[in-house]
Design a protein around this motif. Structure first.
Motif, short mmCIF file in Angstrom:
data_model
loop_
_atom_site.label_atom_id
_atom_site.label_comp_id
_atom_site.label_asym_id
_atom_site.label_seq_id
_atom_site.Cartn_x
_atom_site.Cartn_y
_atom_site.Cartn_z
N GLN B 153 14.25 -3.46 -8.85
CA GLN B 153 14.90 -2.38 -9.41
C GLN B 153 14.63 -1.06 -10.02
OE1 GLN B 153 17.32 -4.22 -11.14
NE2 GLN B 153 15.88 -6.00 -10.92
N GLN B 154 13.75 -0.98 -8.66
CA GLN B 154 13.20 0.66 -8.82
C GLN B 154 13.17 0.81 -7.14
OE1 GLN B 154 9.65 1.44 -11.00
NE2 GLN B 154 10.52 -0.12 -12.31
N THR B 155 13.02 2.51 -6.80
CA THR B 155 12.92 2.90 -5.97
C THR B 155 11.54 3.10 -5.22
OG1 THR B 155 12.98 4.94 -5.99
CG2 THR B 155 15.18 3.99 -5.86
N ARG B 156 11.08 3.07 -4.44
CA ARG B 156 9.27 3.42 -3.95
C ARG B 156 8.87 4.12 -4.77
NH1 ARG B 156 12.06 0.63 -0.38
NH2 ARG B 156 10.78 -1.18 1.05
N SER B 157 10.07 5.58 -4.46
CA SER B 157 9.72 6.62 -4.56
C SER B 157 9.40 6.96 -6.23
CB SER B 157 10.15 7.99 -3.98
OG SER B 157 11.86 7.77 -4.30
N ASP B 158 10.45 6.33 -6.73
CA ASP B 158 10.03 6.56 -8.27
C ASP B 158 8.66 5.68 -8.81
OD1 ASP B 158 12.64 7.87 -9.20
OD2 ASP B 158 13.61 6.31 -9.54
N SER B 159 8.96 4.48 -8.08
CA SER B 159 8.23 3.47 -8.56
C SER B 159 6.16 4.34 -8.14
CB SER B 159 8.16 2.31 -8.32
OG SER B 159 8.00 2.24 -6.74
N VAL B 160 6.25 5.15 -6.84
CA VAL B 160 5.16 5.54 -7.25
C VAL B 160 4.32 6.30 -7.67
CG1 VAL B 160 5.81 7.31 -5.42
CG2 VAL B 160 3.41 6.42 -4.91
N GLN B 161 5.36 7.29 -8.11
CA GLN B 161 5.23 8.84 -9.58
C GLN B 161 5.25 8.36 -10.95
OE1 GLN B 161 5.67 11.85 -9.44
NE2 GLN B 161 6.17 12.13 -7.21
N GLY B 247 0.48 8.12 1.45
CA GLY B 247 1.78 8.69 2.75
C GLY B 247 3.07 8.23 2.32
N LEU B 248 3.26 7.51 1.11
CA LEU B 248 4.59 7.16 0.54
C LEU B 248 4.96 8.41 -0.72
CD1 LEU B 248 6.99 5.64 -0.67
CD2 LEU B 248 5.48 4.94 -1.88
N PHE B 249 4.03 9.35 -0.75
CA PHE B 249 3.91 10.56 -1.47
C PHE B 249 2.34 11.98 -1.37
CE2 PHE B 249 2.34 12.80 -6.44
CZ PHE B 249 3.41 13.50 -5.33
N PRO B 250 2.91 12.36 0.19
CA PRO B 250 2.02 13.08 0.28
C PRO B 250 1.82 14.67 -0.59
CG PRO B 250 3.77 12.60 1.95
CD PRO B 250 4.56 12.33 0.18
N SER B 251 0.53 14.85 -1.03
CA SER B 251 1.07 16.21 -1.91
C SER B 251 -1.00 17.16 -1.92
CB SER B 251 0.82 15.51 -3.54
OG SER B 251 -0.49 14.57 -3.78
N GLU B 252 -0.97 17.37 -2.53
CA GLU B 252 -2.43 18.06 -2.32
C GLU B 252 -3.58 17.22 -3.66
OE1 GLU B 252 -1.44 21.94 -4.90
OE2 GLU B 252 0.09 20.21 -4.57
N PHE B 253 -3.22 16.60 -3.88
CA PHE B 253 -3.90 15.90 -4.85
C PHE B 253 -4.90 14.80 -4.17
CE2 PHE B 253 0.49 16.29 -7.24
CZ PHE B 253 0.03 17.56 -8.03
N TYR B 254 -4.98 14.50 -3.25
CA TYR B 254 -5.65 14.06 -3.07
C TYR B 254 -7.11 13.84 -2.01
CZ TYR B 254 -1.51 10.98 -3.19
OH TYR B 254 -0.47 10.89 -3.83
N SER B 255 -8.18 13.52 -1.93
CA SER B 255 -9.31 13.10 -0.87
C SER B 255 -9.79 12.66 -0.87
CB SER B 255 -10.56 15.13 -1.93
OG SER B 255 -10.55 14.25 -2.80
N PRO B 256 -10.56 12.60 0.70
CA PRO B 256 -10.86 11.46 1.05
C PRO B 256 -12.51 11.01 0.31
CG PRO B 256 -10.71 12.68 3.02
CD PRO B 256 -11.30 13.50 1.66
#
Ligand SMILES: [Zn+2]
Ligand SMILES: [Zn+2]
Lengths: 238, 336
Positions: B153-161, B247-256
């Motif tokens: 029922q949900q898109t990938r981009s909605d559900s990742v958010q 990969g699905l939600f690219p943003s500045e919020f990640y650091s290894p």
């Protein structure tokens, strides 16, 4: 901007971001810097009111110069009584006052806390109460007069014009002279302090204000003459 | 945060109750003791409520969400047919593993019943937060919870958010309300660690595991297995996510994670034969939250609030007036 200032500016901008996480810095190709994004309005009890989408223009001579605030979200009705123009330019205060303020460093975070945030909070207040919370300046030159009256702590136009005129022509009293205002204090301890503030306002501005003052003072003369003439005709007709 | 108020109230009531129980006049008053213990049992029952408590219900209406509240563990509604067909199906899913840490320490201070109220309330707060954001509770492992986000029922981009929002809000609750609650009582706070990964349609197999009553519809996927593993690498009140989320939600919020734990922790999974290296990232949920369109930040003290869909018109303007009165607006044509 020099490298040292660039570093200072970067720190300032980071501080803005800490307090207002949705305000993003945008560096234009022209070299100018803008802030764009949302400001959330909370009151002193921590109650949330609303969110404005805004733009702040950072002056090129930062941290000197006066930043400008634009309201982009169009929550504020574009009428002059709301102190906003049709393009969303917000009149956060009398420009003279802002220039005096910008005579020392005027950091964006200070512009936000001293002017932009109270201005927007005041707009939120207006939306509920139908009027502003504090003192508002009159439109046009009326507001400029009020500004000078506040600065000189007198209602007396003539005295204000005399001071401005003398300042422009460097014919001010000597430090030990009695002040012209009639306070009974020496000039050095009285209106000299105000004159020092005038130095922060451009001479062009002062000249234009002076001639406006003179225009206001003169109309009383023709009006009085008219009145006298009217009287004469009444007398003549009887 | 206001949205977790009823949960915190529950914990507060249990602790207050415990203090009364240890008071000398109660220790020898069997009736009073019984009634206080009964109150504790009622509090524990209250935590088992299937519906989010009133304070969290505001969240779903303000965020404009349609929560999935009627759930049966291990029977995701989009894949429940597999239970009867005993079939398999490939379909994407986000897997989130939430662990609650530090509850053992509480036994030093409180009776098992009170510890149960505290840990249950916190776990239920996590579960309700996920439900409000459309998450599906798959399984409980003691203090841990496995939740799926997404489905048919949900898109990938909605559900990742939604998945990231739920994880961030709950972690915020732990790092602010829960932390200060225990610290103010001189107790080392309970905290959370969360791992999240996304598996796409080719990588997630849905199937019935177990048999008969002892069965559940579940996923067989590297990415579901990685969620608890990444959780173990998160810092206290931290969230770690896998390459696929980035990969699905690219943003500045990640650091290894390698930047924090060292190079040997760069990959959470490696298959050298296939030259497959899967990176894990710290998710900067604090920045993500304050940037969210549904969140407002109080610049005076940095606290965050869910923006109400409609501001109550009746709120008094006294608190606003003092700030607003600082402004002396003007309208002139001599613009500087
Ligand atoms: Zn104005
Ligand atoms: Zn004087």
């Amino acid at each position: 901007m020099a490298t040292r200032l660039d570093k200072e500016a970067t720190q300032d901008f980071a501080e803005v971001r800490r307090h207002f996480p949705k305000l993003l810095t945008i560096a234009l190709e022209s070299g100018n810097v803008l802030f764009e994004g949302d400001i959330d309005i909370f009151d002193q009890q921590g109650v949330y009111w609303n969110t404005y989408n805004i733009r702040i223009t950072v002056p090129t001579q930062y941290p000197r110069g006066v930043p400008e605030l634009h309201e982009v979200s169009q929550l504020i009705e574009r009428v002059i009584d709301r102190h906003i123009d049709k393009d969303g330019w917000c009149c956060v205060g009398v420009s003279h006052e802002l220039f005096i303020r910008a005579h020392r460093d005027f950091r964006i975070i200070d512009f936000l806390s001293e002017y932009a945030y109270p201005y927007l909070a005041n707009q939120s207040y207006f939306m509920v109460e139908g009027h502003f919370a504090g003192f508002e300046y009159k439109h046009g030159f009326g507001g400029v007069i009020q500004f000078y009256q506040k600065l000189f702590k007198t209602q007396d136009f003539e005295l204000i014009s005399k001071f401005i005129d003398s300042f422009l022509h460097t014919r001010l009293p000597r430090y030990r002279d009695m002040c012209w205002c009639g306070s009974g204090r020496k000039y050095r301890k009285c209106h000299l302090l105000v004159i020092n503030e005038l130095k922060k306002i451009s001479k062009t501005q002062l000249k234009s204000d002076l001639s406006n003052f003179q225009l206001i003072q003169t109309p009383q003369v023709p009006f009085f003459k008219q009145f006298r003439r009217g009287m004469t005709s009444i007398v003549a007709g009887s | 945060m206001e949205i977790y108020k009823s949960y915190l109230d529950n914990i507060r009531a249990a602790l207050a109750n415990e203090i009364q129980l240890s008071a000398p006049e109660v220790m020898f008053n069997e009736d009073r003791k019984r009634s206080l213990l009964e109150e504790q049992k009622q509090l524990l029952k209250k935590t088992k409520n299937a519906q989010p408590l009133p304070s969290l219900q505001d969240l779903s209406s303000d965020w404009g969400l349609r929560p999935a509240l009627n759930q049966k563990l291990g029977l995701h509604p989009d894949f429940q047919h597999l239970k009867y067909e005993n079939g398999v199906e490939y379909h994407y899913i986000h897997s989130m593993f939430i662990d609650i840490k530090g509850s053992t320490n509480l036994f030093k201070y409180y009776s098992p019943l009170v510890v149960a109220i505290v840990t249950n309330t916190i776990q239920i707060a996590a579960i309700h937060t996920c439900m409000v954001f459309g998450g599906y509770i798959q399984r409980l492992h003691g203090d841990g919870t496995l939740v799926y986000f997404g489905g048919k029922q949900q898109t990938r981009s909605d559900s990742v958010q939604r998945c990231l929002s739920a994880a961030s809000l709950f972690t915020h609750f732990m790092k602010t309300d829960i932390k200060s609650f225990f610290e103010s009582r001189g107790i080392k706070p309970i905290y959370t660690r969360i791992g999240i990964d996304y598996g796409n349609d080719d990588d997630v197999l849905w199937m019935l595991a177990g048999a008969g009553e002892a069965s559940e519809v579940t996923t067989c996927s590297l990415h579901t297995s990685l969620a608890p593993k990444m959780q173990a690498n998160a810092k206290g009140n931290g969230i770690v996510v896998g390459d696929n989320v980035v990969g699905l939600f690219p943003s500045e919020f990640y650091s290894p994670v390698a930047a924090r734990l060292g190079e040997e922790h760069r990959y959470i999974f490696r298959n050298q034969a296939k030259n497959f290296n899967y990176t894990q990232y710290d998710f900067d949920w604090e920045t993500y939250l304050v940037q969210n369109e549904h969140i407002a930040t109080n610049h005076f003290n940095g606290t965050i609030h869910i923006k109400p869909r409609q501001v109550k018109v009746v709120q008094p303007t006294t608190g606003l007036a003092s700030i607003a009165a600082v402004s002396n607006p003007y309208y002139g044509n001599q613009v500087g």
